[in-house]
Design an enzyme around this catalytic site. Structure first.
Site, PDB file in Angstrom:
ATOM      1  N   ARG A 192      63.484 -57.658 -22.396  1.00 20.36           N
ATOM      2  CA  ARG A 192      62.637 -58.262 -23.432  1.00 20.36           C
ATOM      3  C   ARG A 192      62.592 -57.412 -24.705  1.00 20.36           C
ATOM      4  O   ARG A 192      62.287 -57.917 -25.780  1.00 20.36           O
ATOM      5  CB  ARG A 192      61.224 -58.493 -22.898  1.00 20.36           C
ATOM      6  CG  ARG A 192      60.357 -59.322 -23.834  1.00 20.36           C
ATOM      7  CD  ARG A 192      59.088 -59.794 -23.160  1.00 20.36           C
ATOM      8  NE  ARG A 192      58.226 -60.518 -24.074  1.00 20.36           N
ATOM      9  CZ  ARG A 192      57.107 -61.148 -23.723  1.00 20.36           C
ATOM     10  NH1 ARG A 192      56.732 -61.144 -22.445  1.00 20.36           N
ATOM     11  NH2 ARG A 192      56.362 -61.774 -24.618  1.00 20.36           N
TER      12      ARG A 192
ATOM     13  N   HIS B  16      58.977 -54.064 -38.808  1.00 20.48           N
ATOM     14  CA  HIS B  16      57.527 -53.904 -38.745  1.00 20.48           C
ATOM     15  C   HIS B  16      57.051 -52.778 -39.655  1.00 20.48           C
ATOM     16  O   HIS B  16      55.974 -52.863 -40.262  1.00 20.48           O
ATOM     17  CB  HIS B  16      57.086 -53.625 -37.311  1.00 20.48           C
ATOM     18  CG  HIS B  16      56.859 -54.867 -36.510  1.00 20.48           C
ATOM     19  ND1 HIS B  16      56.683 -54.849 -35.148  1.00 20.48           N
ATOM     20  CD2 HIS B  16      56.770 -56.176 -36.872  1.00 20.48           C
ATOM     21  CE1 HIS B  16      56.489 -56.078 -34.699  1.00 20.48           C
ATOM     22  NE2 HIS B  16      56.543 -56.906 -35.729  1.00 20.48           N
TER      23      HIS B  16
ATOM     24  N   ASN C 242      62.937 -57.580 -29.860  1.00 17.45           N
ATOM     25  CA  ASN C 242      62.475 -56.734 -30.968  1.00 17.45           C
ATOM     26  C   ASN C 242      63.618 -56.289 -31.875  1.00 17.45           C
ATOM     27  O   ASN C 242      63.418 -55.415 -32.723  1.00 17.45           O
ATOM     28  CB  ASN C 242      61.732 -55.509 -30.424  1.00 17.45           C
ATOM     29  CG  ASN C 242      60.341 -55.859 -29.960  1.00 17.45           C
ATOM     30  OD1 ASN C 242      59.550 -56.433 -30.695  1.00 17.45           O
ATOM     31  ND2 ASN C 242      60.040 -55.524 -28.718  1.00 17.45           N
TER      32      ASN C 242
ATOM     33  N   HIS D 104      62.961 -55.404 -35.467  1.00 17.07           N
ATOM     34  CA  HIS D 104      61.525 -55.249 -35.645  1.00 17.07           C
ATOM     35  C   HIS D 104      61.080 -53.797 -35.787  1.00 17.07           C
ATOM     36  O   HIS D 104      59.993 -53.542 -36.308  1.00 17.07           O
ATOM     37  CB  HIS D 104      60.779 -55.901 -34.486  1.00 17.07           C
ATOM     38  CG  HIS D 104      60.789 -57.399 -34.534  1.00 17.07           C
ATOM     39  ND1 HIS D 104      61.957 -58.140 -34.528  1.00 17.07           N
ATOM     40  CD2 HIS D 104      59.780 -58.308 -34.596  1.00 17.07           C
ATOM     41  CE1 HIS D 104      61.651 -59.425 -34.575  1.00 17.07           C
ATOM     42  NE2 HIS D 104      60.347 -59.557 -34.626  1.00 17.07           N
TER      43      HIS D 104
ATOM     44  N   HIS E 191      56.993 -61.763 -42.687  1.00 17.02           N
ATOM     45  CA  HIS E 191      57.573 -61.182 -41.470  1.00 17.02           C
ATOM     46  C   HIS E 191      59.082 -61.412 -41.441  1.00 17.02           C
ATOM     47  O   HIS E 191      59.850 -60.495 -41.112  1.00 17.02           O
ATOM     48  CB  HIS E 191      56.919 -61.816 -40.240  1.00 17.02           C
ATOM     49  CG  HIS E 191      57.472 -61.327 -38.945  1.00 17.02           C
ATOM     50  ND1 HIS E 191      57.170 -60.097 -38.426  1.00 17.02           N
ATOM     51  CD2 HIS E 191      58.335 -61.911 -38.055  1.00 17.02           C
ATOM     52  CE1 HIS E 191      57.804 -59.934 -37.271  1.00 17.02           C
ATOM     53  NE2 HIS E 191      58.517 -61.018 -37.031  1.00 17.02           N
TER      54      HIS E 191
ATOM     55  N   LYS F 127      52.300 -62.614 -25.696  1.00 14.39           N
ATOM     56  CA  LYS F 127      51.833 -61.417 -26.388  1.00 14.39           C
ATOM     57  C   LYS F 127      50.696 -61.789 -27.330  1.00 14.39           C
ATOM     58  O   LYS F 127      50.844 -62.674 -28.175  1.00 14.39           O
ATOM     59  CB  LYS F 127      52.963 -60.781 -27.198  1.00 14.39           C
ATOM     60  CG  LYS F 127      53.986 -60.028 -26.388  1.00 14.39           C
ATOM     61  CD  LYS F 127      54.950 -59.322 -27.332  1.00 14.39           C
ATOM     62  CE  LYS F 127      55.998 -58.538 -26.579  1.00 14.39           C
ATOM     63  NZ  LYS F 127      56.921 -57.851 -27.515  1.00 14.39           N
TER      64      LYS F 127
ATOM     65  N   GLU G 166      63.730 -65.530 -37.441  1.00 14.49           N
ATOM     66  CA  GLU G 166      63.619 -65.417 -35.985  1.00 14.49           C
ATOM     67  C   GLU G 166      64.607 -66.346 -35.286  1.00 14.49           C
ATOM     68  O   GLU G 166      65.144 -66.010 -34.229  1.00 14.49           O
ATOM     69  CB  GLU G 166      62.189 -65.738 -35.537  1.00 14.49           C
ATOM     70  CG  GLU G 166      61.152 -64.685 -35.923  1.00 14.49           C
ATOM     71  CD  GLU G 166      61.239 -63.410 -35.084  1.00 14.49           C
ATOM     72  OE1 GLU G 166      62.083 -63.342 -34.155  1.00 14.49           O
ATOM     73  OE2 GLU G 166      60.464 -62.485 -35.361  1.00 14.49           O
TER      74      GLU G 166
ATOM     75  N   GLU H  65      57.985 -56.783 -20.707  1.00 15.46           N
ATOM     76  CA  GLU H  65      58.709 -55.948 -21.657  1.00 15.46           C
ATOM     77  C   GLU H  65      59.049 -54.572 -21.071  1.00 15.46           C
ATOM     78  O   GLU H  65      58.877 -53.532 -21.697  1.00 15.46           O
ATOM     79  CB  GLU H  65      57.905 -55.779 -22.956  1.00 15.46           C
ATOM     80  CG  GLU H  65      58.773 -55.394 -24.148  1.00 15.46           C
ATOM     81  CD  GLU H  65      58.030 -55.441 -25.461  1.00 15.46           C
ATOM     82  OE1 GLU H  65      58.663 -55.778 -26.470  1.00 15.46           O
ATOM     83  OE2 GLU H  65      56.821 -55.156 -25.483  1.00 15.46           O
TER      84      GLU H  65
ATOM     85  N   ARG I 169      36.009 -61.490 -19.956  1.00 10.36           N
ATOM     86  CA  ARG I 169      37.159 -61.070 -19.140  1.00 10.36           C
ATOM     87  C   ARG I 169      38.274 -62.113 -19.092  1.00 10.36           C
ATOM     88  O   ARG I 169      39.140 -62.063 -18.227  1.00 10.36           O
ATOM     89  CB  ARG I 169      36.729 -60.681 -17.728  1.00 10.36           C
ATOM     90  CG  ARG I 169      35.797 -59.483 -17.688  1.00 10.36           C
ATOM     91  CD  ARG I 169      35.652 -58.940 -16.279  1.00 10.36           C
ATOM     92  NE  ARG I 169      34.806 -57.753 -16.277  1.00 10.36           N
ATOM     93  CZ  ARG I 169      33.499 -57.770 -16.056  1.00 10.36           C
ATOM     94  NH1 ARG I 169      32.894 -58.924 -15.809  1.00 10.36           N
ATOM     95  NH2 ARG I 169      32.802 -56.652 -16.063  1.00 10.36           N
TER      96      ARG I 169
ATOM     97  N   LYS J 248      64.358 -67.618 -26.150  1.00  5.78           N
ATOM     98  CA  LYS J 248      63.250 -66.696 -25.886  1.00  5.78           C
ATOM     99  C   LYS J 248      62.696 -66.888 -24.474  1.00  5.78           C
ATOM    100  O   LYS J 248      62.393 -65.909 -23.785  1.00  5.78           O
ATOM    101  CB  LYS J 248      62.141 -66.880 -26.916  1.00  5.78           C
ATOM    102  CG  LYS J 248      60.980 -65.919 -26.664  1.00  5.78           C
ATOM    103  CD  LYS J 248      60.087 -65.692 -27.834  1.00  5.78           C
ATOM    104  CE  LYS J 248      59.071 -64.602 -27.524  1.00  5.78           C
ATOM    105  NZ  LYS J 248      58.161 -64.318 -28.642  1.00  5.78           N
TER     106      LYS J 248
END
Length: 362
Positions: A244, A255, A248, A251, A270, A152, A194, A240, A130, A230
């Site tokens: 936020r 992606h 992206n 992306h 990437h 993330k 980035e 997000e 957990r 950031k």
């Protein structure tokens, strides 16, 4: 079993609290590793420590860690390198290593690697018993400026990037450009995408720390500037639910390109994928401006990319329909707006995707 408890009034404890940034309780150090990690570990109490590395960081980056005088001898877990291994099967290998090492809820995981290691190692730590503490030691420019920051963590599933995961802040992030000397030029360029994205978000494309790219800049200055952008956004929107989404930018299309080409003979990095994504998505903005021209000029000074075959459009569109920003079945993109740190969210169609790729291919 390893336990240590520092004197909380010690100089080492006070020094370890002087992070470059503090993001929702997570210290982010952008300094030489030998001046941060050993002292920070002296301020903590952990029963056991596991380092997760891949085949490359085990060979090229772990020796840098081993030269440090750490107050603990960690156990090591080495996994295959590459995005194609960012899946549940590799997670099972990591969880088995955690079991064999006897990691309890007071243990620490050290993720030594790029975005794949940081995402997957953080996910495994966040779900082990957990949730146990983990720290990020990013070894690629991409992970230093982006993936290691913000909490993330996750893995890919059925060619869908990062579709399984959660948001959990690491106990610390330790950024040292020393690892950049271990990277090939293509990987350095991937991270530069980035950095340019952060400059576009903050309307700082004309700043010296951006103009120096793709040549080697003062990495400490560049990383502090990029990471600070950031951090500002994640501080405002940690889960997000709003601004936020702007991180992206590029992306949604990027992606999809990354996933589509992942198992081909010539997969994209990437940075290459989101470079195409940023150019395409910016083109779809209703009002083109000087900012868009600066962005494309800066990106194309770093990357030399081949056209995208238009027969890929239908497959790319199917992948984009799984994007996490979508709502009510509509594909959405987040774009920098007229002022710094503001955004537009646009709904786009498959025809828009094709039109943007035609623009990129010119």
């Amino acid at each position: 079993m390893v336990n240590w408890r520092p004197d909380k009034a010690s100089e080492a404890y006070l020094r370890a609290m002087q992070a470059t940034y503090l993001l929702h309780g997570c210290p982010i150090f952008i300094e030489p590793l030998e001046t941060t990690l050993p002292e920070w570990l002296q301020t903590r109490v952990y029963s056991n420590v596991l380092i997760i590395a891949d085949e490359h960081t085990h060979q090229f980056c772990l020796p840098i860690i081993n030269r440090l005088q750490l107050p603990v001898v960690p156990t090591l877990c080495v996994i295959p390198a590459g995005e194609s291994f960012k899946d549940l099967d590799t997670c099972a290998l990591i969880w088995r290593a955690m079991e064999n090492a006897g990691l309890d809820r007071k243990a620490l995981v050290i993720n030594l690697g790029g975005g794949v290691i940081g995402d997957m190692g953080g996910f495994c730590a966040a779900t082990w018993k957990r949730g146990i503490d983990f720290i990020q030691i990013p070894t690629t420019l991409l992970s230093m400026t982006d993936a290691a920051i913000g909490g993330k963590v996750g893995i890919d599933f059925h060619a869908l990037k990062n579709v399984i995961g959660l948001i959990r802040q690491p106990a610390g992030v330790f950024i040292d450009p020393v690892f950049l000397h271990t990277l090939p030029q293509r990987e350095l360029h991937s991270g530069m995408a980035e950095i340019v994205k952060h400059a576009a978000i903050s309307h700082e494309l004309d700043r010296p720390w951006v103009h120096q790219l793709p040549h080697t800049p003062d990495w400490f200055e560049t990383l502090r500037a990029s990471v600070g952008i950031k951090v500002r956004i994640v501080e405002e929107d940690p889960h997000e639910s709003g601004l936020r989404m702007l991180l992206n930018f590029g992306h949604t299309i990027g992606h999809a390109l990354e996933s589509y080409y992942l198992h081909t003979p010539s997969p994209f990095t990437h940075g290459e994928a989101i470079t195409i994504g940023m150019i395409c998505e910016q083109y779809l903005q209703p009002a083109q401006n000087l900012h868009a021209n600066l962005l494309k000029k800066q990106l194309m000074s770093i990357f030399k990319l081949d056209p995208i075959p238009l027969q890929a459009v239908s497959s790319l569109w199917m992948l984009m329909q799984q994007d996490k920003k979508n709502a009510s079945g509509k594909v959405r993109i987040a774009l920098p707006d007229a002022l710094p740190f503001t955004m537009q969210v646009l709904e786009i169609t498959q025809a828009d995707l094709e039109r943007s790729l035609l623009h990129f291919n010119k």
